[in-house]
Scaffold this motif. Structure first.
Motif, short mmCIF file in Angstrom:
data_model
loop_
_atom_site.label_atom_id
_atom_site.label_comp_id
_atom_site.label_asym_id
_atom_site.label_seq_id
_atom_site.Cartn_x
_atom_site.Cartn_y
_atom_site.Cartn_z
N ILE A 70 0.70 -1.18 -0.04
CA ILE A 70 -0.12 0.09 0.09
C ILE A 70 0.71 1.21 0.12
O ILE A 70 0.43 2.34 -0.54
CB ILE A 70 -1.03 -0.03 1.25
CG1 ILE A 70 -2.09 -1.15 1.03
CG2 ILE A 70 -1.45 1.28 1.53
CD1 ILE A 70 -3.23 -1.06 2.24
N HIS A 71 1.84 1.27 0.62
CA HIS A 71 2.78 2.46 0.84
C HIS A 71 4.00 2.40 -0.24
O HIS A 71 4.58 1.12 -0.45
CB HIS A 71 3.41 2.48 2.03
CG HIS A 71 2.62 2.28 3.25
ND1 HIS A 71 1.44 3.64 3.56
CD2 HIS A 71 2.10 1.36 4.03
CE1 HIS A 71 1.13 3.21 4.71
NE2 HIS A 71 0.99 1.73 4.94
N GLU A 72 4.13 3.51 -0.96
CA GLU A 72 5.12 3.74 -1.67
C GLU A 72 5.95 5.12 -1.64
O GLU A 72 5.43 5.95 -1.12
CB GLU A 72 4.84 3.27 -3.05
CG GLU A 72 4.03 4.59 -3.76
CD GLU A 72 3.54 4.31 -4.95
OE1 GLU A 72 3.67 3.32 -5.58
OE2 GLU A 72 2.82 5.43 -5.61
N ILE A 73 7.25 5.08 -1.99
CA ILE A 73 7.92 6.36 -2.04
C ILE A 73 8.09 6.55 -3.55
O ILE A 73 8.56 5.84 -4.41
CB ILE A 73 9.36 6.28 -1.62
CG1 ILE A 73 9.27 5.69 0.03
CG2 ILE A 73 10.21 7.60 -1.60
CD1 ILE A 73 8.59 6.99 0.80
N THR A 74 7.61 7.78 -3.86
CA THR A 74 7.71 8.25 -5.21
C THR A 74 9.00 8.46 -5.95
O THR A 74 9.98 8.83 -5.16
CB THR A 74 6.48 9.59 -5.43
OG1 THR A 74 7.40 10.69 -4.76
CG2 THR A 74 5.31 9.28 -5.05
N PRO A 75 9.12 8.71 -7.31
CA PRO A 75 10.59 9.14 -7.53
C PRO A 75 10.89 10.53 -7.16
O PRO A 75 12.20 10.87 -7.01
CB PRO A 75 10.26 9.33 -9.28
CG PRO A 75 9.07 8.31 -9.25
CD PRO A 75 8.25 8.26 -8.28
N GLU A 76 10.19 11.30 -6.65
CA GLU A 76 10.51 12.61 -6.07
C GLU A 76 10.79 12.47 -4.62
O GLU A 76 11.02 13.38 -3.95
CB GLU A 76 9.09 13.45 -6.20
CG GLU A 76 8.91 14.01 -7.74
CD GLU A 76 8.07 12.97 -8.30
OE1 GLU A 76 8.12 12.88 -9.63
OE2 GLU A 76 7.41 12.20 -7.69
N GLY A 77 10.80 11.32 -4.01
CA GLY A 77 11.14 10.95 -2.73
C GLY A 77 9.84 11.13 -1.77
O GLY A 77 10.13 11.41 -0.39
N VAL A 78 8.66 11.31 -2.24
CA VAL A 78 7.48 11.55 -1.31
C VAL A 78 6.61 10.50 -0.78
O VAL A 78 6.30 9.62 -1.91
CB VAL A 78 6.60 12.78 -1.86
CG1 VAL A 78 5.32 12.61 -1.15
CG2 VAL A 78 7.31 13.87 -2.05
N HIS A 79 6.29 10.02 0.14
CA HIS A 79 5.60 9.06 0.49
C HIS A 79 4.07 9.16 0.10
O HIS A 79 3.42 10.13 0.25
CB HIS A 79 5.49 8.67 2.12
CG HIS A 79 4.66 7.75 2.84
ND1 HIS A 79 4.00 7.90 3.83
CD2 HIS A 79 4.13 6.62 2.10
CE1 HIS A 79 3.20 6.83 4.04
NE2 HIS A 79 3.29 6.14 2.85
N ARG A 80 3.49 8.23 -0.44
CA ARG A 80 2.40 8.13 -0.99
C ARG A 80 1.60 6.81 -0.43
O ARG A 80 1.99 5.71 -0.52
CB ARG A 80 2.41 8.34 -2.58
CG ARG A 80 0.74 8.34 -3.06
CD ARG A 80 0.72 8.47 -4.66
NE ARG A 80 1.34 7.26 -5.45
CZ ARG A 80 0.37 6.44 -5.96
NH1 ARG A 80 -0.99 6.89 -5.81
NH2 ARG A 80 0.95 5.44 -6.61
N VAL A 81 0.20 6.94 -0.13
CA VAL A 81 -0.52 5.82 0.11
C VAL A 81 -1.53 5.44 -1.35
O VAL A 81 -2.11 6.28 -1.81
CB VAL A 81 -1.51 6.10 1.26
CG1 VAL A 81 -2.57 4.84 1.32
CG2 VAL A 81 -0.65 6.47 2.50
N ARG A 82 -1.29 4.33 -1.66
CA ARG A 82 -2.01 3.55 -2.89
C ARG A 82 -3.34 3.23 -2.21
O ARG A 82 -3.66 2.38 -1.55
CB ARG A 82 -1.47 2.47 -3.44
CG ARG A 82 0.04 2.83 -3.94
CD ARG A 82 0.61 1.79 -4.81
NE ARG A 82 -0.32 1.16 -5.95
CZ ARG A 82 -0.06 0.34 -6.68
NH1 ARG A 82 0.89 -0.25 -6.66
NH2 ARG A 82 -0.76 0.13 -7.73
#
Length: 308
Positions: A70-82
């Motif tokens: 569910i959790h990922e770090i975007t290429p910009e280095g920001v945490h996002r919840v899927r």
């Protein structure tokens, strides 16, 4: 196998949702999408991650901990919840988060577990004339679990109430009704088209269920969330009065609660990545609330402005 319910909170020492001191059991799932909903975490009947973005440092520990991604770090280095992946409710991400930026919204509880939590405050119910209230979300979206919990509370001599939007099949509503001491039943708008615009659903079934409950002499208190420019006009209030007038003097009709709009739930929308639907501030002034209260009292309706 014992019946289970998906809930998102059990709130003790409540003084607003029924008589006396009460415990509120909040069920997940609701058929309506009211623009002013104060409990957006109760809308979906599934476990969800609530994410406080301002607390997050994008350390990535939750990414490694989550078994379903569910959790990922975007290429910009920001945490996002899927939000396209369903949370299992394991809580591993929450336990490793150093900033307490994550909460798991939704717990599966058996009726016995819920009854035990409710019974913990039996002395307060006895002292104050209180009891248990099932809220949400919408408890009738889980009718079997709601019914069994109400039955269990009744068997222990605990006063029972439910808060309901009223949009449910009549057979489900009345299978629950025999175990409900008090219905707290919402009227949000009298016009079906406008109701649909505001909540995503028309009000025909809602008003039909309300009329049937009153006709069958169930104890009902009507509740009206009040928003400026939405349902505060004299015309709208008059329509409510005319609808309820045949029941005004019945002992089972317990009057009207006016619930002023508030912003206590606004912050939860961003934690669920949901845009807040209301622009501006539709709060009513004290003078405006007094005027609406006066319109209803002039027609001899018992009415109370409930302020949290």
């Amino acid at each position: 196998m014992e019946r289970k319910a998906l809930i998102f909170n059990v709130q003790k020492y409540n003084m607003y949702d029924g008589p006396g001191i009460r415990t509120i059991v909040f069920f997940k799932g609701c058929p309506l999408r009211c623009k002013w909903c104060a409990n957006p975490e109760g809308l979906e009947r599934k476990i969800q991650v609530m994410f406080k973005k301002n607390s997050c440092v994008s350390c990535g520990l939750c990414v490694d901990a989550c078994p379903v991604g569910i959790h990922e770090i975007t290429p910009e280095g920001v945490h996002r919840v899927r939000r396209d992946i369903d949370c299992t409710g394991c809580g591993k991400c929450r336990s490793v988060c150093p900033q307490a930026a994550l909460e798991i919204n939704g717990q599966v509880r058996t009726v016995s577990e819920l009854l035990k939590m409710v019974e913990e405050d039996a002395a307060f119910y006895s002292m104050s004339g209180g009891g248990v209230t099932l809220g949400g979300g919408e408890c009738t979206s889980q009718p079997e679990a709601a019914r069994e919990l109400l039955m269990a509370c009744r068997s222990e001599g605990i006063h029972t109430a439910i808060e309901t939007c009223g949009h449910t099949k009549p057979d489900k509503l009345f299978s629950i009704a025999e175990y409900v001491d008090l219905f707290l039943f919402d009227i949000k708008h009298m016009d079906p088209k406008r109701h649909n615009e505001l909540t995503g659903i028309g009000n025909e079934r809602i008003l039909s269920n309300l009329k049937e409950l009153l006709t069958r002499r169930y104890n009902v208190k009507v509740r009206m969330p009040m928003l400026k420019g939405i349902n505060d006009s004299r015309e709208e209030i008059n329509q409510v009065i005319q609808f309820l007038l045949p029941f005004r003097d019945d002992p089972n009709f317990k009057g009207v609660d006016l619930l002023p709009y508030h912003k206590m739930g606004v912050g939860k929308y961003s934690q669920l990545d949901i845009p807040y639907p209301i622009e501006g501030d539709p709060s009513l002034s004290q003078e405006e609330l007094d005027r609406i209260e006066g319109w209803m009292k002039a027609c001899n309706f018992p009415v109370t402005v409930v302020r949290h």
